[in-house]
Design a protein around this motif. Structure first.
Motif, PDB file in Angstrom:
ATOM      1  N   SER A 142      47.516  20.870  45.177  1.00  0.00           N
ATOM      2  CA  SER A 142      46.137  20.471  45.694  1.00  0.00           C
ATOM      3  C   SER A 142      46.111  20.294  47.324  1.00  0.00           C
ATOM      4  O   SER A 142      47.041  19.709  47.671  1.00  0.00           O
ATOM      5  N   HIS A 143      44.939  21.058  47.681  1.00  0.00           N
ATOM      6  CA  HIS A 143      44.922  20.579  49.266  1.00  0.00           C
ATOM      7  C   HIS A 143      44.470  19.256  49.461  1.00  0.00           C
ATOM      8  O   HIS A 143      45.147  18.461  50.009  1.00  0.00           O
ATOM      9  N   HIS A 144      43.325  18.920  48.918  1.00  0.00           N
ATOM     10  CA  HIS A 144      42.860  17.625  49.283  1.00  0.00           C
ATOM     11  C   HIS A 144      43.631  16.570  48.534  1.00  0.00           C
ATOM     12  O   HIS A 144      44.030  16.463  47.412  1.00  0.00           O
ATOM     13  N   ILE A 147      48.697  18.367  49.574  1.00  0.00           N
ATOM     14  CA  ILE A 147      49.293  18.655  50.910  1.00  0.00           C
ATOM     15  C   ILE A 147      48.210  18.962  51.631  1.00  0.00           C
ATOM     16  O   ILE A 147      47.535  20.130  51.631  1.00  0.00           O
ATOM     17  N   HIS A 148      47.779  18.003  52.457  1.00  0.00           N
ATOM     18  CA  HIS A 148      46.627  17.728  53.195  1.00  0.00           C
ATOM     19  C   HIS A 148      46.734  18.117  54.799  1.00  0.00           C
ATOM     20  O   HIS A 148      46.488  19.471  55.243  1.00  0.00           O
ATOM     21  N   THR A 149      47.311  17.135  55.471  1.00  0.00           N
ATOM     22  CA  THR A 149      47.323  17.293  57.128  1.00  0.00           C
ATOM     23  C   THR A 149      48.011  18.304  57.492  1.00  0.00           C
ATOM     24  O   THR A 149      48.052  18.942  58.326  1.00  0.00           O
ATOM     25  N   MET A 156      35.742  22.906  61.187  1.00  0.00           N
ATOM     26  CA  MET A 156      35.537  23.344  59.815  1.00  0.00           C
ATOM     27  C   MET A 156      34.158  22.745  59.174  1.00  0.00           C
ATOM     28  O   MET A 156      33.530  23.605  58.537  1.00  0.00           O
ATOM     29  N   HIS A 157      34.080  21.744  59.280  1.00  0.00           N
ATOM     30  CA  HIS A 157      32.943  20.906  58.670  1.00  0.00           C
ATOM     31  C   HIS A 157      32.561  19.582  59.592  1.00  0.00           C
ATOM     32  O   HIS A 157      33.500  18.967  60.314  1.00  0.00           O
ATOM     33  N   TYR A 158      31.270  19.041  59.556  1.00  0.00           N
ATOM     34  CA  TYR A 158      30.985  17.645  60.053  1.00  0.00           C
ATOM     35  C   TYR A 158      30.124  17.053  59.184  1.00  0.00           C
ATOM     36  O   TYR A 158      29.201  17.809  58.492  1.00  0.00           O
ATOM     37  N   GLY A 167      33.399  26.538  58.439  1.00  0.00           N
ATOM     38  CA  GLY A 167      33.452  26.349  57.098  1.00  0.00           C
ATOM     39  C   GLY A 167      34.496  25.898  56.377  1.00  0.00           C
ATOM     40  O   GLY A 167      35.623  26.092  56.653  1.00  0.00           O
ATOM     41  N   HIS A 168      34.255  24.823  55.639  1.00  0.00           N
ATOM     42  CA  HIS A 168      35.108  23.998  55.040  1.00  0.00           C
ATOM     43  C   HIS A 168      36.208  24.821  54.114  1.00  0.00           C
ATOM     44  O   HIS A 168      37.406  24.780  54.243  1.00  0.00           O
ATOM     45  N   MET A 169      35.729  25.469  53.225  1.00  0.00           N
ATOM     46  CA  MET A 169      36.404  26.329  52.160  1.00  0.00           C
ATOM     47  C   MET A 169      37.206  27.327  53.027  1.00  0.00           C
ATOM     48  O   MET A 169      38.457  27.772  52.519  1.00  0.00           O
ATOM     49  N   CYS A 215      37.975  27.573  56.064  1.00  0.00           N
ATOM     50  CA  CYS A 215      39.207  26.985  56.880  1.00  0.00           C
ATOM     51  C   CYS A 215      40.403  26.511  56.060  1.00  0.00           C
ATOM     52  O   CYS A 215      41.587  26.814  56.323  1.00  0.00           O
ATOM     53  N   ASP A 216      40.290  25.640  55.100  1.00  0.00           N
ATOM     54  CA  ASP A 216      41.093  24.947  54.236  1.00  0.00           C
ATOM     55  C   ASP A 216      41.852  26.330  53.572  1.00  0.00           C
ATOM     56  O   ASP A 216      43.238  26.185  53.374  1.00  0.00           O
ATOM     57  N   SER A 217      41.129  27.351  53.349  1.00  0.00           N
ATOM     58  CA  SER A 217      41.997  28.372  52.678  1.00  0.00           C
ATOM     59  C   SER A 217      42.630  29.230  53.867  1.00  0.00           C
ATOM     60  O   SER A 217      43.917  29.698  53.255  1.00  0.00           O
TER      61      SER A 217
HETATM   62 FE   LIG Z   1      39.212  20.058  53.534  1.00  0.00          FE
END
Ligand SMILES: [Fe+2]
Length: 296
Positions: A78-80, A147-149, A238-240, A259-261, A263-265
């Protein structure tokens, strides 16, 4: 690859892309507390992972269902963050302070803002239950990691490289480049389209930019006044939150929201390319738009 090696590959990639290591390689070689193995023997041999931006209990059931049909998924990435990774999210926000100061924000002001952000975010985080996936993964015996930051550092690095390599004369030119990124094309096809928060005409000069992609949480809206004062004209993010978008407008800054998805992608894709090179098969799940930059 072993479960621990899959995790370590992500952390190492995150360290290589950490802005604190740009000037002085190896300056930051620590952990990211919002990245952790939630469940699974670190020595377990893994061949196939289900990777998603967000993982909830429903994804664990989905993986079990897929495995019942013979998918052979050995673990979930999971990213988040979740579990201890979510409760310790504020441990990574120092990266944001480093970024602000790098662009000229006064250290005392940055200290004050970051202190308030950590205090408020910790109050908010401790009111929540982040243990659902951890409990379910133990009951269902499915290895899970978040695995987030480390991955957001990869995104930061990806966009900094774009803006170091190219000089865009206008806000519109920079936006066109963002729109042409494969992940942004894919999210746009689903209706999740990058956009510009602007106070000026898009044909106006881009001015000084700041890439704002990592550091765990949305910044406090007070920072935008200081960024404007430091000479920043355009934020690449990515988002605010809505409050932050209002503060960006109020302070006459521009922002390209990629875009959130998307950028995380981008971050997960660069990580997944490395895992594929190590022989891991990737199944892209919730919110993850898979695009290969290197062939396995
Ligand atoms: Fe995110």
């Amino acid at each position: 690859m072993k479960w621990q090696d899959i995790f370590n590959t992500g952390i190492k990639l995150g360290q290589e892309c950490d802005i604190r290591n740009y000037q002085d390689s190896g300056k930051y070689d620590g952990d990211y507390n919002d990245c952790t193995i939630i469940n699974g023997d670190p020595g377990l041999e893994i061949k196939k992972v289900y990777t998603a931006i967000d993982v909830e209990v429903s994804e664990l059931l989905l993986v079990r269902e897929l495995n019942d049909k013979g998918a052979g998924i050995d673990g979930i990435i999971s990213h988040h963050p979740m579990g201890s990774g979510a409760y310790r999210l504020t441990d990574v926000v120092d990266i944001q302070k480093y970024n602000w100061e790098r662009y000229g924000v006064n250290q005392k002001i940055a200290d004050g803002i970051i202190e308030r952000m950590i205090e408020e975010e910790n109050i908010e985080l401790r009111s929540r239950n982040f243990l659902a996936v951890e409990s379910a993964s133990k009951l269902l015996e499915i290895p899970v990691m978040c695995i987030h930051t480390a991955i957001d550092n990869v995104v930061q690095n990806f966009f900094e490289k774009i803006f170091n390599k190219n000089s865009f004369s206008t806000l519109g030119d920079a936006f066109k480049k963002i729109e042409s990124i494969p992940e942004c094309i894919k999210t746009s096809a689903s209706g999740d389209i990058p956009f510009i928060v602007k106070k000026i005409n898009i044909d106006s000069p881009l001015g000084k930019i700041m890439v704002d992609m990592t550091g765990g949480v949305d910044p406090d809206s007070d920072i935008f006044k200081s960024l404007k004062k430091a000479g920043i004209n355009t934020l690449i993010a990515m988002h605010y939150s809505l409050d932050n978008i209002k503060a960006i407008k109020k302070n006459k800054l521009n922002a390209i929201i990629c875009g959130h998805m998307a950028c995380d992608s981008i971050g997960l894709n660069i990580y997944s390319d490395l895992l594929e090179q190590g022989g891991i098969e990737i199944v892209a799940g919730s919110g993850f738009y898979r695009h290969r930059r290197i062939s396995s």
